[in-house]
Design a protein around this motif. Structure first.
Motif, short mmCIF file in Angstrom:
data_model
loop_
_atom_site.label_atom_id
_atom_site.label_comp_id
_atom_site.label_asym_id
_atom_site.label_seq_id
_atom_site.Cartn_x
_atom_site.Cartn_y
_atom_site.Cartn_z
N MET A 1 -7.57 12.33 5.44
CA MET A 1 -8.56 13.37 5.24
C MET A 1 -7.97 14.74 5.61
N ALA A 2 -8.51 15.81 5.01
CA ALA A 2 -7.98 17.14 5.25
C ALA A 2 -8.36 17.67 6.63
N GLU A 3 -9.48 17.21 7.18
CA GLU A 3 -9.94 17.74 8.45
C GLU A 3 -9.06 17.23 9.59
N ARG A 4 -8.76 18.12 10.53
CA ARG A 4 -7.94 17.75 11.67
C ARG A 4 -8.61 18.11 13.00
N GLU A 5 -9.41 19.15 13.02
CA GLU A 5 -9.99 19.64 14.26
C GLU A 5 -11.26 18.85 14.60
N PRO A 6 -11.35 18.22 15.77
CA PRO A 6 -12.59 17.53 16.15
C PRO A 6 -13.77 18.49 16.20
N VAL A 7 -14.93 17.99 15.85
CA VAL A 7 -16.15 18.81 15.77
C VAL A 7 -17.11 18.38 16.87
N ARG A 8 -17.49 19.31 17.72
CA ARG A 8 -18.36 19.04 18.84
C ARG A 8 -19.76 19.60 18.61
N SER A 132 -31.27 17.52 3.02
CA SER A 132 -30.89 18.92 3.18
C SER A 132 -30.14 19.15 4.49
N ALA A 133 -30.74 18.75 5.60
CA ALA A 133 -30.16 19.04 6.91
C ALA A 133 -28.88 18.26 7.16
N SER A 134 -28.86 16.99 6.78
CA SER A 134 -27.66 16.19 7.01
C SER A 134 -26.51 16.67 6.12
N THR A 135 -26.82 17.14 4.92
CA THR A 135 -25.79 17.73 4.05
C THR A 135 -25.24 19.00 4.68
N ALA A 136 -26.11 19.82 5.27
CA ALA A 136 -25.66 21.04 5.95
C ALA A 136 -24.72 20.71 7.10
N VAL A 137 -25.05 19.66 7.87
CA VAL A 137 -24.18 19.25 8.97
C VAL A 137 -22.82 18.79 8.44
N ALA A 138 -22.83 18.00 7.37
CA ALA A 138 -21.57 17.52 6.79
C ALA A 138 -20.71 18.68 6.31
N ASP A 139 -21.32 19.66 5.65
CA ASP A 139 -20.57 20.82 5.19
C ASP A 139 -20.02 21.62 6.37
N ALA A 140 -20.85 21.82 7.38
CA ALA A 140 -20.40 22.57 8.56
C ALA A 140 -19.23 21.86 9.23
N ALA A 141 -19.34 20.54 9.37
CA ALA A 141 -18.27 19.78 10.01
C ALA A 141 -16.99 19.83 9.19
N THR A 142 -17.11 19.81 7.87
CA THR A 142 -15.93 19.90 7.01
C THR A 142 -15.22 21.24 7.20
N LEU A 143 -15.98 22.32 7.19
CA LEU A 143 -15.38 23.66 7.32
C LEU A 143 -14.77 23.88 8.70
N ILE A 144 -15.45 23.37 9.72
CA ILE A 144 -14.89 23.47 11.08
C ILE A 144 -13.65 22.59 11.20
N GLY A 145 -13.74 21.39 10.67
CA GLY A 145 -12.65 20.43 10.80
C GLY A 145 -11.35 20.90 10.16
N ARG A 146 -11.45 21.66 9.08
CA ARG A 146 -10.22 22.12 8.42
C ARG A 146 -9.83 23.54 8.85
N GLY A 147 -10.57 24.10 9.82
CA GLY A 147 -10.17 25.38 10.40
C GLY A 147 -10.72 26.60 9.72
N ASP A 148 -11.63 26.46 8.76
CA ASP A 148 -12.21 27.63 8.10
C ASP A 148 -13.18 28.38 9.00
N LEU A 149 -13.88 27.66 9.86
CA LEU A 149 -14.85 28.25 10.78
C LEU A 149 -14.66 27.63 12.16
N ASP A 150 -14.96 28.41 13.18
CA ASP A 150 -14.96 27.88 14.54
C ASP A 150 -16.32 27.34 14.95
N ARG A 151 -17.38 27.92 14.38
CA ARG A 151 -18.71 27.64 14.91
C ARG A 151 -19.76 27.82 13.82
N VAL A 152 -20.70 26.88 13.73
CA VAL A 152 -21.82 26.98 12.79
C VAL A 152 -23.09 26.57 13.51
#
Length: 374
Positions: A1-8, A132-152
């Protein structure tokens, strides 16, 4: 998978029929006493069913969402600078909302909440029904995991209102006996419930940089469609099974690592049986041993906010090592051969390192979120 950063997950807040605050939600769910009562918020005269899980004193949806965002940020220990670095992903119904100075649509609400909460001018809106909400969490985790965002900050809200209530009642989707009985013989349908929730997701690096303790890690997530029917779920549960399998793959975990499933189960005959089939498809014989419950049996179905409300319940249950019960259960249904957590006088401690929370929506959309200890 492309994501490397753990999401807390570093901060949460929830409003439900059990009260304000995540602790009130968890206490109500663990007690196993459903919050359904006659609706007083609007006139239900002439309706087939007249109960829902509502909090008596609530503000407007916009005001409650603003409070949820602020409270979750404070729970996460975010100061002004770090709030300004956080994006906002909002899950809510796409219909009109009441905002100061106008702005009747969901994107305007998201902007209003971001400005009011001191967040970045980077928002997304999700109106994909009950995922809706679970999709938002998945998208947020994807962006954080690959380093695009630090926090959502992911926020979601639904307060029981007359329009959706009338649609579900007219469609005979509500439980005529006033009880939600997921996976049980004799189940008759769903009931609606209030849910206004916010969750702060951060990269492990960003959280550690500021010394923020984490409530949980979002270990995996998956999404898949049924492509089966506009309303009815796939009886074989293939789409939901693919979502669960994707979450496990992303986490790098075997099926046996899951110690609890907070199911989507709404108490409707077809969808509960389909979900049971999906769990059997993924877990095989383990599906008869992994503890399963649907907390909708106590707090009701919060539509667009369901995924986030149930994520908070799952995270807190994981931390406390006590699993929520499946209220309303009457007897085994052979179409749902699962290990259902039935009510007991005292919740039984059941520590587990990983748990799944599942959601599904009309149209065959399915999501799976896998959480674990940080």
């Amino acid at each position: 998978m492309a994501e490397r950063e753990p999401v807390r997950i570093t901060g949460v807040h929830a409003l439900s029929a059990f009260g304000r605050g995540a602790d009130a939600l968890l206490a109500g769910v663990l007690a196993g006493t459903p919050a359904f009562a006659p609706v007083r918020r609007f006139d239900t005269a002439g309706r087939r069913v007249t109960v829902a899980a509502t909090l008596p004193e609530v503000g407007s949806l916009a005001d409650e969402l603003a409070d949820a965002v602020d409270t979750a940020c404070r729970a996460a220990g975010l100061d002004g600078r770090r709030r300004a670095e956080a994006a906002l992903f909002l899950a809510t119904h796409g219909g009109p909302v009441s905002l100061p100075g106008g702005g009747p649509e969901a994107p305007a609400l998201a902007g209003h909440l971001a400005r009011g909460g001191g967040l970045a001018d980077r928002t997304r809106v999700y109106t994909t029904a009950c995922v809706s909400a679970s999709t938002a969490v998945a998208d947020a985790a994807t962006l954080i995991g690959r380093g695009d965002l630090d926090r959502v900050v992911v926020a979601a809200g639904y307060l029981v209102e007359p329009d959706q209530y009338a649609l579900f009642d007219a469609g005979r989707a509500f439980a005529a006996d006033g009880a939600v009985r997921p996976f049980s013989a004799g189940r008759q349908g769903l009931l609606l419930g209030d849910g206004v929730v916010a969750v702060v997701l951060e990269s492990a690096t960003a959280a550690a940089r500021r010394g923020a303790p984490a409530l949980a890690e979002v270990s995996g997530w998956g999404r898949a469609g049924d492509a089966y029917h506009p309303c009815q779920p796939d009886p074989a549960g293939a789409g939901l099974a693919r979502a669960v399998e994707a979450a496990l793959r992303r986490a790098g975990l075997p099926a046996g690592a899951v110690g609890y499933v907070n199911a989507n189960a709404t108490g409707t005959p077809y969808s509960d049986a389909s979900e049971a089939a999906a769990l059997r498809r993924v877990f095989g014989d383990l599906a008869g041993r992994i503890p399963v419950s649907s907390t909708k049996s106590t707090h009701g179905h919060a539509l667009e906010a369901s995924g986030l409300l149930e994520l908070v319940v799952t995270v807190l249950a994981l931390r406390h090592g006590v699993l929520p019960v499946n209220a309303g259960y009457l007897a085994r249904d052979e179409a749902c051969p699962l290990n259902i957590i039935t009510p007991t006088p005292t919740p039984t401690p059941h520590p587990t390192p990983h748990a799944l929370t599942l959601n599904a929506a009309f149209g065959g959309a399915n999501t799976a979120l896998l959480v674990g200890a940080p």
